[in-house]
Design an enzyme around this catalytic site. Sequence first.
Site, PDB file in Angstrom:
ATOM      1  N   ASN A 150      27.242  24.737  20.403  1.00  0.00           N
ATOM      2  CA  ASN A 150      26.361  24.251  19.347  1.00  0.00           C
ATOM      3  C   ASN A 150      26.268  22.728  19.344  1.00  0.00           C
ATOM      4  O   ASN A 150      25.207  22.167  19.104  1.00  0.00           O
ATOM      5  CB  ASN A 150      26.827  24.756  17.986  1.00  0.00           C
ATOM      6  CG  ASN A 150      26.444  26.188  17.731  1.00  0.00           C
ATOM      7  OD1 ASN A 150      25.445  26.454  17.075  1.00  0.00           O
ATOM      8  ND2 ASN A 150      27.222  27.117  18.238  1.00  0.00           N
ATOM      9  N   GLY A 205      25.706  20.069  11.425  1.00  0.00           N
ATOM     10  CA  GLY A 205      25.556  18.851  12.203  1.00  0.00           C
ATOM     11  C   GLY A 205      26.920  18.348  12.631  1.00  0.00           C
ATOM     12  O   GLY A 205      27.962  18.848  12.197  1.00  0.00           O
ATOM     13  N   TYR A 206      26.891  17.325  13.476  1.00  0.00           N
ATOM     14  CA  TYR A 206      28.120  16.824  14.083  1.00  0.00           C
ATOM     15  C   TYR A 206      28.335  15.355  13.754  1.00  0.00           C
ATOM     16  O   TYR A 206      27.467  14.519  13.997  1.00  0.00           O
ATOM     17  CB  TYR A 206      28.086  17.054  15.600  1.00  0.00           C
ATOM     18  CG  TYR A 206      28.140  18.533  15.882  1.00  0.00           C
ATOM     19  CD1 TYR A 206      29.359  19.165  16.045  1.00  0.00           C
ATOM     20  CD2 TYR A 206      26.985  19.300  15.881  1.00  0.00           C
ATOM     21  CE1 TYR A 206      29.424  20.528  16.229  1.00  0.00           C
ATOM     22  CE2 TYR A 206      27.040  20.672  16.058  1.00  0.00           C
ATOM     23  CZ  TYR A 206      28.264  21.280  16.229  1.00  0.00           C
ATOM     24  OH  TYR A 206      28.328  22.634  16.386  1.00  0.00           O
ATOM     25  N   LEU A 207      29.516  15.065  13.211  1.00  0.00           N
ATOM     26  CA  LEU A 207      29.926  13.683  12.969  1.00  0.00           C
ATOM     27  C   LEU A 207      30.542  13.096  14.230  1.00  0.00           C
ATOM     28  O   LEU A 207      30.572  11.890  14.401  1.00  0.00           O
ATOM     29  CB  LEU A 207      30.919  13.628  11.810  1.00  0.00           C
ATOM     30  CG  LEU A 207      30.335  14.073  10.464  1.00  0.00           C
ATOM     31  CD1 LEU A 207      31.440  14.297   9.453  1.00  0.00           C
ATOM     32  CD2 LEU A 207      29.330  13.050   9.959  1.00  0.00           C
ATOM     33  N   ASP A 246      25.313  12.811  13.707  1.00  0.00           N
ATOM     34  CA  ASP A 246      24.793  12.247  14.951  1.00  0.00           C
ATOM     35  C   ASP A 246      23.855  13.265  15.597  1.00  0.00           C
ATOM     36  O   ASP A 246      24.288  14.333  16.004  1.00  0.00           O
ATOM     37  CB  ASP A 246      25.975  11.951  15.867  1.00  0.00           C
ATOM     38  CG  ASP A 246      25.561  11.403  17.206  1.00  0.00           C
ATOM     39  OD1 ASP A 246      24.475  10.828  17.311  1.00  0.00           O
ATOM     40  OD2 ASP A 246      26.350  11.566  18.158  1.00  0.00           O
TER      41      ASP A 246
END
Length: 152
Positions: free
Chosen positions: A141, A27-29, A79
């Site tokens: 991604n 996942g992405y912060l 996020d």
Amino acid sequence: MGIEIERKFLVSGDAWRNDSGVLYRQGYLNRDKARTVRVRLAGDAAYLTVKGQSTGASRAEFEYPIPCADAVALLALCDGPLIEKTRYIVLHAGMRWEVDEFAGDNAGLVVAELELASEDQAFEHPAWLGAEVTHDARYFNSNLATHPFRAW
């Protein structure tokens, strides 16, 4: 500073498939164009990665191992939806390809990545390699998390 030089391609057929698959959840912060901050669980390992903006096929990359428990906690703070995929390592003509078979909302997408020492490094194209998508942001991604393949 770490520099990643990577080419990305679509994959056709199953000739690449082997038993080396490892489940990835990431996942992405932060998914800003100038910088992304990614949290990744890869089998029994975990990483925090910061990547800069791409220039050609190159960009700054800093990757650090972190405890798996920390990665699980950080994934809950990410996020947007998580990316789930199985990564296979495929050796071809002396090169190490990473083939990602996506799941969930990105199911049906299979992408091969190759890290190079320079942008102009020559390499042999395996028969299962399809169109190059290195510069197509839809295949990043970080974008697949919010604009999944199935919705295209």
